[in-house]
Design an enzyme around this catalytic site. Structure first.
Site, PDB file in Angstrom:
ATOM      1  N   HIS A  21       0.869  -1.185   0.000  1.00  0.00           N
ATOM      2  CA  HIS A  21       0.000   0.000   0.000  1.00  0.00           C
ATOM      3  C   HIS A  21       0.906   1.237   0.000  1.00  0.00           C
ATOM      4  O   HIS A  21       2.134   1.112  -0.023  1.00  0.00           O
ATOM      5  CB  HIS A  21      -0.979  -0.019   1.181  1.00  0.00           C
ATOM      6  N   HIS A  24       4.005   1.549   2.339  1.00  0.00           N
ATOM      7  CA  HIS A  24       5.236   0.867   1.914  1.00  0.00           C
ATOM      8  C   HIS A  24       5.927   1.680   0.825  1.00  0.00           C
ATOM      9  O   HIS A  24       7.149   1.842   0.817  1.00  0.00           O
ATOM     10  CB  HIS A  24       4.921  -0.532   1.366  1.00  0.00           C
ATOM     11  N   CYS A 130       2.927 -11.616  18.946  1.00  0.00           N
ATOM     12  CA  CYS A 130       2.041 -11.022  17.930  1.00  0.00           C
ATOM     13  C   CYS A 130       2.557 -11.467  16.575  1.00  0.00           C
ATOM     14  O   CYS A 130       3.687 -11.118  16.195  1.00  0.00           O
ATOM     15  CB  CYS A 130       2.026  -9.502  18.010  1.00  0.00           C
ATOM     16  N   CYS A 133       3.341  -8.544  14.111  1.00  0.00           N
ATOM     17  CA  CYS A 133       4.656  -7.915  14.318  1.00  0.00           C
ATOM     18  C   CYS A 133       5.774  -8.937  14.245  1.00  0.00           C
ATOM     19  O   CYS A 133       6.935  -8.567  14.154  1.00  0.00           O
ATOM     20  CB  CYS A 133       4.752  -7.268  15.699  1.00  0.00           C
ATOM     21  N   CYS A 155      -2.476  -6.419  20.567  1.00  0.00           N
ATOM     22  CA  CYS A 155      -1.253  -5.721  20.171  1.00  0.00           C
ATOM     23  C   CYS A 155      -1.608  -4.270  19.842  1.00  0.00           C
ATOM     24  O   CYS A 155      -2.565  -4.011  19.112  1.00  0.00           O
ATOM     25  CB  CYS A 155      -0.641  -6.405  18.942  1.00  0.00           C
ATOM     26  N   HIS A 158      -1.321  -3.797  15.866  1.00  0.00           N
ATOM     27  CA  HIS A 158      -2.241  -4.502  14.970  1.00  0.00           C
ATOM     28  C   HIS A 158      -3.685  -4.588  15.474  1.00  0.00           C
ATOM     29  O   HIS A 158      -4.553  -5.051  14.743  1.00  0.00           O
ATOM     30  CB  HIS A 158      -1.706  -5.916  14.664  1.00  0.00           C
ATOM     31  N   LYS A 305      -2.429   4.449  11.736  1.00  0.00           N
ATOM     32  CA  LYS A 305      -1.470   3.979  10.740  1.00  0.00           C
ATOM     33  C   LYS A 305      -2.242   3.248   9.630  1.00  0.00           C
ATOM     34  O   LYS A 305      -3.029   2.353   9.908  1.00  0.00           O
ATOM     35  CB  LYS A 305      -0.492   3.018  11.406  1.00  0.00           C
ATOM     36  N   LYS A 308      -3.175  -2.645   5.628  1.00  0.00           N
ATOM     37  CA  LYS A 308      -4.070  -3.556   4.919  1.00  0.00           C
ATOM     38  C   LYS A 308      -4.925  -4.319   5.912  1.00  0.00           C
ATOM     39  O   LYS A 308      -6.095  -4.550   5.698  1.00  0.00           O
ATOM     40  CB  LYS A 308      -3.257  -4.551   4.079  1.00  0.00           C
TER      41      LYS A 308
HETATM   42  N1  MSP Z   1       9.508  -7.249   7.254  1.00  0.00           N
HETATM   43  C1  MSP Z   1       9.587  -6.218   8.206  1.00  0.00           C
HETATM   44  C2  MSP Z   1      10.853  -5.406   8.036  1.00  0.00           C
HETATM   45  C3  MSP Z   1      12.113  -6.180   8.118  1.00  0.00           C
HETATM   46  S1  MSP Z   1      13.502  -5.180   7.829  1.00  0.00           S
HETATM   47  C4  MSP Z   1      14.804  -6.120   8.255  1.00  0.00           C
HETATM   48  C5  MSP Z   1       8.372  -5.295   8.080  1.00  0.00           C
HETATM   49  N2  MSP Z   1       7.743  -5.323   6.912  1.00  0.00           N
HETATM   50  S2  MSP Z   1       6.425  -4.507   6.581  1.00  0.00           S
HETATM   51  O1  MSP Z   1       6.102  -4.893   5.226  1.00  0.00           O
HETATM   52  O2  MSP Z   1       5.423  -4.737   7.565  1.00  0.00           O
HETATM   53  O3  MSP Z   1       6.769  -2.994   6.661  1.00  0.00           O
HETATM   54  C6  MSP Z   1       7.770  -2.443   5.892  1.00  0.00           C
HETATM   55  C7  MSP Z   1       7.859  -0.948   6.089  1.00  0.00           C
HETATM   56  O4  MSP Z   1       6.651  -0.309   5.682  1.00  0.00           O
HETATM   57  C8  MSP Z   1       8.120  -0.530   7.521  1.00  0.00           C
HETATM   58  O5  MSP Z   1       9.148   0.459   7.533  1.00  0.00           O
HETATM   59  C9  MSP Z   1       6.832   0.108   7.943  1.00  0.00           C
HETATM   60  O6  MSP Z   1       7.044   1.093   8.893  1.00  0.00           O
HETATM   61  C10 MSP Z   1       6.361   0.691   6.627  1.00  0.00           C
HETATM   62  N3  MSP Z   1       4.962   0.987   6.677  1.00  0.00           N
HETATM   63  C11 MSP Z   1       3.913   0.125   6.823  1.00  0.00           C
HETATM   64  N4  MSP Z   1       2.768   0.853   6.953  1.00  0.00           N
HETATM   65  C12 MSP Z   1       3.065   2.178   6.896  1.00  0.00           C
HETATM   66  C13 MSP Z   1       2.337   3.357   6.953  1.00  0.00           C
HETATM   67  N5  MSP Z   1       1.040   3.370   7.100  1.00  0.00           N
HETATM   68  N6  MSP Z   1       3.020   4.519   6.820  1.00  0.00           N
HETATM   69  C14 MSP Z   1       4.373   4.564   6.623  1.00  0.00           C
HETATM   70  N7  MSP Z   1       5.092   3.471   6.584  1.00  0.00           N
HETATM   71  C15 MSP Z   1       4.465   2.269   6.726  1.00  0.00           C
HETATM   72  O7  MSP Z   1       8.079  -4.566   9.007  1.00  0.00           O
END
Ligand code: MSP
Length: 522
Positions: A21, A24, A130, A133, A155, A158, A305, A308
């Site tokens: 989304h 990311h 969790c 996480c 959590c 989440h 935040k 999905k």
């Molecule tokens: N797989 C782990 C990271 C491992 S790094 C060694 C993970 N993955 S994630 O897909 O859940 O998230 C990846 C990144 O996307 C994280 O930096 C997270 O903060 C970011 N974001 C997820 N949702 C977000 C928002 N709503 N806003 C900004 N960043 C967001 O965590």
């Protein structure tokens, strides 16, 4: 500011349980802008991104979809995560998957080294886990559930219940590193940024660290512990190592020496993993800690935040299909202070697109090119005698280049754009005051007209060079129309105001055309 120095920058690796989304994509774009800037400055730049494919979360999703976890990961990488990079114009140099052999093999090597050095022991653990996480939670990390989870603890990130796990696991002696980590934070205040994230982490570590459970026995979707194949490596321990396995750890020591350490761009929710667990792991292995961990803010929807799992995710192409990837990139970099949370709204995106990109920068570019074609047959004139107005613009170009570079150096992307936009505004203002359309009517004003046109062409060229890391598509088109030499992304950005052109311009279609319908807007 270090011309020719090395700059290794990483994004987090993304869980492949679901499609991306805009949260990311935000992490990707910010890292990409920094990477492109450094690359264009001549720094030896390496930009890594990738996917995090092991662990219970992926396993459960795959099982629910009736496929093996590897099949699921392959599918999501090919149909969602790799395409994301093209959708938003990401210029990564490498893409690591935690199922790559180069990764799996060297995670085992790393772990074996820690084991041999006495940093790993066997212990029992009981705690709340969790899966969202992929982390054991302390009671203080839980909050009261609402709605269907009323009456249970969930959590905080989440909003879903945690699971009570009881396992015999391998542990990493992370508590041994409490003092060394506190020394690191104190002696290198830049190590964790921004300040708010740094303060939270310092307070957390000051309370004392527990040892970390780094293996799991109840499922097998992961990298096997090298000395005991009944355990798989804890997914975060596995994932964090991507930053060094991709850089040549265990496979190409010379390259690793050259690249490491990296600047890690992560969301603030995962800053703790990167600024506590990760440096402790590296210290235990006798390796250098990261150069910096920057925890950016969240994109919020309805004050929460975007995610999905909470059904608030917006797919990046919902925006790029209508506005284009440049607008996506510009909007998130300019509207949100990097390091703070920001709310996304279609109205704000649409308003900024119109005022800043279409009317501000795009219109300036079109006007300048059109005037050169109309008044001087497309041949860029030389400037004659300069008045204070032209000298002022030249001085502004120089100061904007320096200010923007200094801002990027402190990862303040929004400040860099604010600086650059002074030049957009001043050039537009200059055209309004100089009225070249009037000058073009009197042959005796010819020299003045040429000076005005030379000045605005110069300013717009400088803008093309400076904005190339943020809006690569539009600046490439503009550069071509201006008759710029070579590829705009190769023009040294720290000397942006010294750019060269061939002396002729070509017509330019609107860089940011009018957007009639806004998909998804309220
Ligand atoms: N797989 C782990 C990271 C491992 S790094 C060694 C993970 N993955 S994630 O897909 O859940 O998230 C990846 C990144 O996307 C994280 O930096 C997270 O903060 C970011 N974001 C997820 N949702 C977000 C928002 N709503 N806003 C900004 N960043 C967001 O965590």
């Amino acid at each position: 500011m270090s011309d020719g120095s090395s700059f290794y920058i990483t994004t987090p690796i993304f869980y492949v349980n679901d499609v991306p989304h805009i949260g990311h994509a935000y992490t990707e774009v910010a890292s990409d802008v920094l990477a492109r800037w450094h690359r264009q400055a001549g720094d030896d730049t390496w930009f890594l991104t990738g996917t995090d494919e092991h662990g219970q979360k992926i396993l459960r999703t795959a099982t629910a979809n009736g496929v093996s976890p590897k099949e699921w990961a392959d599918r999501l990488v090919a149909t969602a995560w790799q395409p994301l990079l093209a959708t938003i114009d990401i210029s990564n140099d490498d893409f690591i998957r935690t199922t790559d052999e180069r990764h799996e093999k060297n995670v085992q090597l790393f772990l074996q080294r820690l084991f041999d050095a006495g940093y790993i022991y066997t212990g029992d653990y009981e705690g709340f886990y969790c899966v969202g996480c992929e982390e054991y939670k302390q009671p203080t990390d839980l909050v009261d559930g609402t709605g269907q989870y009323e009456g249970v603890q969930v959590c905080a990130i989440h909003s879903k219940p945690v699971e009570l796990l009881q396992e015999r696991n391998y542990f990493f002696r992370m508590s041994d590193f409490t003092d060394r980590l506190l020394d690191l934070y104190e002696s290198n205040p830049e190590f964790i940024q921004p300040e708010s994230v740094r303060n939270e982490i310092v307070a957390f570590v000051r309370r004392g660290l527990h040892d970390l459970s780094i293996s799991r026995q109840s499922f097998d979707w992961g990298i096997k512990v090298p000395w005991d194949d009944t355990h798989v490596v804890y997914v975060w321990f596995d994932a964090l190592l991507n930053y060094i396995t991709a850089a040549g750890y265990g496979s190409d020591d010379a390259r690793f020496e050259e690249l490491w350490p990296a600047t890690h761009i992560v969301g603030k929710d995962i800053a703790r993993f990167h600024a506590v667990i990760w440096p402790a792991m590296l210290m235990a292995a006798g390796l250098a800690v990261p150069k910096q961990v920057f925890g950016h803010g969240w994109l919020l929807v309805g004050g929460e935040k975007m995610s999905k799992s909470k059904l608030t995710g917006i797919a990046p192409n919902q925006i790029t299909d209508t506005f284009g990837s440049d607008a996506f990139r510009y909007y998130f970099m300019s509207a949100i202070t990097f390091g703070q949370d920001g709310s996304f709204s279609w109205e704000d995106l649409s308003a900024r697109y119109q005022s800043e990109l279409a009317n501000g920068f795009g219109n300036l570019a079109s006007r300048v090119i059109a005037m050169v074609i109309k008044y001087v047959d497309g041949r860029v004139p030389d400037a004659g005698t300069l008045t204070d107005a032209e000298e002022g613009l030249r001085a502004l170009e120089r100061s904007v280049v320096a200010e923007a570079d200094a801002a990027i150096e402190r990862l303040a992307i929004q400040d860099a754009l604010t600086s650059i936009w002074q030049l957009v505004d001043q050039l537009n203002g200059y055209i309004t005051v100089q009225e070249p359309w009037k000058l073009s009517k009197n042959p005796e004003d010819r020299a003045r007209l040429e000076t005005v046109l030379a000045t605005v062409v110069h300013g717009v060229g400088t803008l093309a060079v400076l904005l190339s890391p943020v809006i690569p598509e539009a600046t490439t088109k503009l550069w071509q129309a201006l008759g710029g030499v070579g590829d705009v992304a190769d023009v040294p950005i720290r000397q942006a105001d010294d750019w060269q052109g061939v002396g002729r311009v070509e017509t330019l279609a609107p860089l940011f055309p009018r957007v009639e319908t806004i998909e998804g807007a309220a």
